[in-house]
Write an enzyme that holds these catalytic residues in place. Structure first.
Site, short mmCIF file in Angstrom:
data_model
loop_
_atom_site.label_atom_id
_atom_site.label_comp_id
_atom_site.label_asym_id
_atom_site.label_seq_id
_atom_site.Cartn_x
_atom_site.Cartn_y
_atom_site.Cartn_z
N ARG A 1 -2.80 -25.65 14.12
CA ARG A 1 -3.26 -24.52 14.94
C ARG A 1 -4.28 -25.05 15.94
NH1 ARG A 1 -2.45 -19.45 13.12
NH2 ARG A 1 -2.55 -19.05 15.34
N THR B 1 0.81 -1.22 0.00
CA THR B 1 0.00 0.00 0.00
C THR B 1 0.84 1.26 0.00
OG1 THR B 1 -1.79 -1.12 1.14
CG2 THR B 1 -1.74 1.27 1.34
N ASP C 1 0.08 -7.05 4.56
CA ASP C 1 -0.66 -8.31 4.68
C ASP C 1 0.22 -9.50 5.05
OD1 ASP C 1 -2.98 -6.96 4.13
OD2 ASP C 1 -3.14 -7.63 2.05
N THR D 1 -0.48 -22.65 19.02
CA THR D 1 -1.81 -22.24 19.49
C THR D 1 -2.45 -21.18 18.59
OG1 THR D 1 -3.07 -21.23 21.28
CG2 THR D 1 -0.77 -20.58 21.11
N GLN D 2 -3.77 -21.20 18.58
CA GLN D 2 -4.52 -20.16 17.86
C GLN D 2 -4.53 -18.84 18.65
OE1 GLN D 2 -8.48 -21.72 17.08
NE2 GLN D 2 -7.64 -23.57 16.15
N SER E 1 1.52 -7.60 -1.22
CA SER E 1 2.23 -8.65 -0.49
C SER E 1 1.44 -9.96 -0.41
CB SER E 1 2.64 -8.18 0.90
OG SER E 1 1.54 -8.12 1.76
N1 ASP Z 1 -2.71 -5.52 0.36
C1 ASP Z 1 -1.64 -4.67 0.82
C2 ASP Z 1 -0.37 -5.48 0.81
O1 ASP Z 1 -0.13 -6.24 1.71
C3 ASP Z 1 -1.94 -4.14 2.18
C4 ASP Z 1 -0.93 -3.19 2.74
O2 ASP Z 1 0.14 -2.98 2.25
O3 ASP Z 1 -1.25 -2.61 3.81
O4 ASP Z 1 0.41 -5.37 -0.10
#
Ligand code: ASP
Length: 344
Positions: free
Chosen positions: A246, A13, A90, A277-278, A58
């Protein structure tokens, strides 16, 4: 001497702009990103950059990209004082974990950052995050050594150990947290480091990167009502070498016969099954409840207080080095890069 910092741009982002046709955010060029942060020049650092071409969201990151980033850092290691990796939020915790295992012998800062809103929007967190990450990558101790000598995530008001962090919010400017290891630094008016928590590799440590990752590792998530039909293909997938299981609470799972038999069958088939663990905080204590003890008796390895991101990438890394299942099982119990509390 001006601090020499290499920026590794992968996308996310922080560098995105709106696609005019769809209105969705798409990764954009490094030059666009830099044009929107003119005050970066006021830091007075010697900056250079390398990038993944094209930059990606990502969610599209995979072990090949991790190796590419690790190689970019390793190739430039001697020429720079620190490294800032611009990355989508992400899967940032997965990349940070993977890099922490790949960059064996690291003694310089590798700081991952990104943002929730793109640099260039009127209101955004990217500028602050980028500038702060650069300052952290340039920071020195009183004796002139790099303040941070490990892979870390700098985001919002905190610096986290990379292989302890997880993304906890899709909207909050504090998108990351680490519940089993305190922040390495707090960023308010001043950047305040908690030096006793920072990794301090041996003075003579040399970087010996290990790029290979084996992706024959899966994650299986337990839930009340899970059936053998749903779990069997995950635990016994042909070709899979390991499964991160998990579990509930302190590492507990159903004690129904079909379940314990299935797990034992997977272990007998040579799979390394790791109990994680979760719960975001705390860890696995298999002996605490009969429901956890049954897993231990079936041959499941405790993931202690590792995050799922760390356990998964550690397994990929260990199998990537060609270790046998028995060797991986033994190595999972020991910290490689500060990813677990036991044995520290
Ligand atoms: N979808 C974006 C990514 O992970 C979200 C971000 O960067 O905050 O590339």
């Amino acid at each position: 001497m001006k601090p020499r910092i290499l920026i590794v741009y992968t996308g996310g982002t922080i560098g995105m702009t709106e696609d005019l046709a769809t209105g969705a955010l798409v990764p954009f060029s490094f030059d666009h990103l830099m044009k929107n942060v003119p005050k970066i020049g006021r830091l007075g650092y010697a900056l250079d950059h390398v990038e993944i071409d094209p930059p990606i969201d990502s969610s599209n990151m995979n072990p090949t990209h991790w190796a590419q980033v690790a190689k970019m850092i390793a190739d430039a290691y001697d020429d720079f004082d620190g490294f800032v990796v611009l990355h989508g939020t992400d899967t940032m915790a997965y990349t940070a974990s993977a890099l922490s295992f790949m960059l064996r012998g690291l003694a310089k800062p590798v700081i991952l950052t990104g943002s929730q809103l793109p640099i260039g929007e009127i209101r955004e967190d990217g500028t602050e995050n980028l500038i702060t990450a650069l300052q952290i990558a340039a920071a020195r101790t009183g004796d002139g050594a790099p303040m941070v000598q490990e892979v870390a995530i700098s985001f919002g008001r905190h610096l986290w150990r990379g292989n302890r962090a997880m993304k906890v919010s899709s909207t909050n400017f504090g998108a990351f947290a680490s519940y089993n290891y305190p922040p390495l630094a707090d960023m308010d008016l001043h950047i305040v480091y908690r030096e006793r928590l920072l990794a301090r590799p041996a003075a003579d440590s040399t970087l010996s990167p290990l790029y290979a990752m084996d992706d024959a590792v899966a994650v299986a998530f337990l839930y009340p009502g899970i059936t053998e039909a749903a779990l069997r293909p995950q635990l016994l997938a042909p070709g899979a070498k390991a499964v991160v299981l998990r579990t509930f609470g302190a590492g507990n799972a159903p004690t129904e016969t079909w379940f314990t038999d299935l797990v034992a069958e997977a272990v007998r088939a040579g799979k390394v099954v790791v109990n994680v663990t979760q719960c975001p905080a705390g860890g696995v204590e298999e002996k605490r409840y009969a429901t956890g003890d049954a897993l231990a008796r079936a041959g499941v390895v405790s993931g202690c207080d590792m995050t799922c991101e760390a356990a998964l990438t550690k397994l990929m890394h260990l199998f990537g080095q060609g270790l046998t299942a028995a060797e991986v099982t033994a190595a999972m119990a020991k910290p490689l890069a500060g990813e677990m509390t036991i044995g520290e």
